[in-house]
Motif scaffolding. Sequence first.
Motif, short mmCIF file in Angstrom:
data_model
loop_
_atom_site.label_atom_id
_atom_site.label_comp_id
_atom_site.label_asym_id
_atom_site.label_seq_id
_atom_site.Cartn_x
_atom_site.Cartn_y
_atom_site.Cartn_z
N THR A 14 0.86 -1.19 0.00
CA THR A 14 0.00 0.00 0.00
C THR A 14 0.89 1.23 0.00
O THR A 14 2.09 1.17 0.31
CB THR A 14 -0.94 0.07 1.22
OG1 THR A 14 -0.21 0.61 2.35
CG2 THR A 14 -1.54 -1.27 1.58
N SER A 16 0.35 3.77 2.04
CA SER A 16 0.12 4.47 3.31
C SER A 16 1.42 5.11 3.80
O SER A 16 2.50 4.55 3.69
CB SER A 16 -0.42 3.51 4.37
OG SER A 16 0.53 2.51 4.68
N GLY A 265 -3.12 -3.46 3.48
CA GLY A 265 -4.35 -2.69 3.62
C GLY A 265 -5.37 -3.29 4.55
O GLY A 265 -6.39 -2.66 4.84
#
Length: 329
Positions: A14, A16, A265
């Motif tokens: 991801t 993030s 995720g």
Amino acid sequence: MISKFIDAHVHLNTLSAEKMEKMMEYNSGFLSINTNIPFFDEIEEQEKIILKLQKKYPGRIKYFTTFNFKKWGTSEFVDDAINQIKRGIDNGAVGVKIWKDVGFDYHHEDGSFVMIDDPVFDPIFDFIQKNKIMLIGHQGEPRNCWLPLDEMTVDSDRNYFKDHPEYHMFLQKQYPSYEDQMQARDNMLEKFPEITYVGLHLFSMEWSIKEVAARLEAYPNTLTDVAERVCHLQLQAKDNWEAVRNFCIKYQDRIIYGTDVIDDGNTPADEIAGRFENLWQFHYDFFATAKTLSAPEFQGDFKGLDLPKDVVEKIFYTNAKETYGFSDF
């Protein structure tokens, strides 16, 4: 912690920011390993994420490519696998990974399991060897997977296989044995001795530093990492601290640190960042200090290895930097 280090076994699937902020806070880097895992995104999607992270955090991230088996059982399989490897290397991957699905998921027409030393893979490994491409491998599973629950050495394995008997190879007698898996991996290394190979997860021989040492001695172009297997070193240190310490010192140039944290995720980003931080600090205490410690995977205390500073730096930073081609940061 040391002034800088590399977590050289993660799965950054991801974008993030939290984990990356934690990376920068600790002056660290990541080696992200793309893997042909069914619950991961497609390999191309994994790669896209890494390329974006590399652009945002230059010099901090390297990655390994892999290949899928969508054309398994066809005449196109080998060429397709090689083309996937070429594409990943052309996009900046530092090598290729082969996963444990070989040995568990694929079969010959007669129903027998296809192992990593099967001749069908020889052209792929020959390509890797001739082109001096690094290979990393996760073959088999922890030996506990083939043992009865009451003989398993760590609670994390015992609890998992109790809840997931379908993956407990002790119950699945039709699958290859642990010994078969390890022998097939060794056979592959003997066939292709010039490949630089990193046996992930302590070569899947986490239960015995003697067995890991035997592979490092037998195959001079190999290294190993400790990802998701530090607790097994800790368990052995509980009973034979000096042996584990001597192992780390003797093979200080061939042991690479990693956590195997997966960010796909499914876990909140702040929890992933916190997991990285907790593991980094706990593992550093084990390798670098003489603190009395305990681990959630088994009962009883053990002492940190209190390794020399230069050995700690090699395990946590220098070996990954030199093996995987990180620039100094």
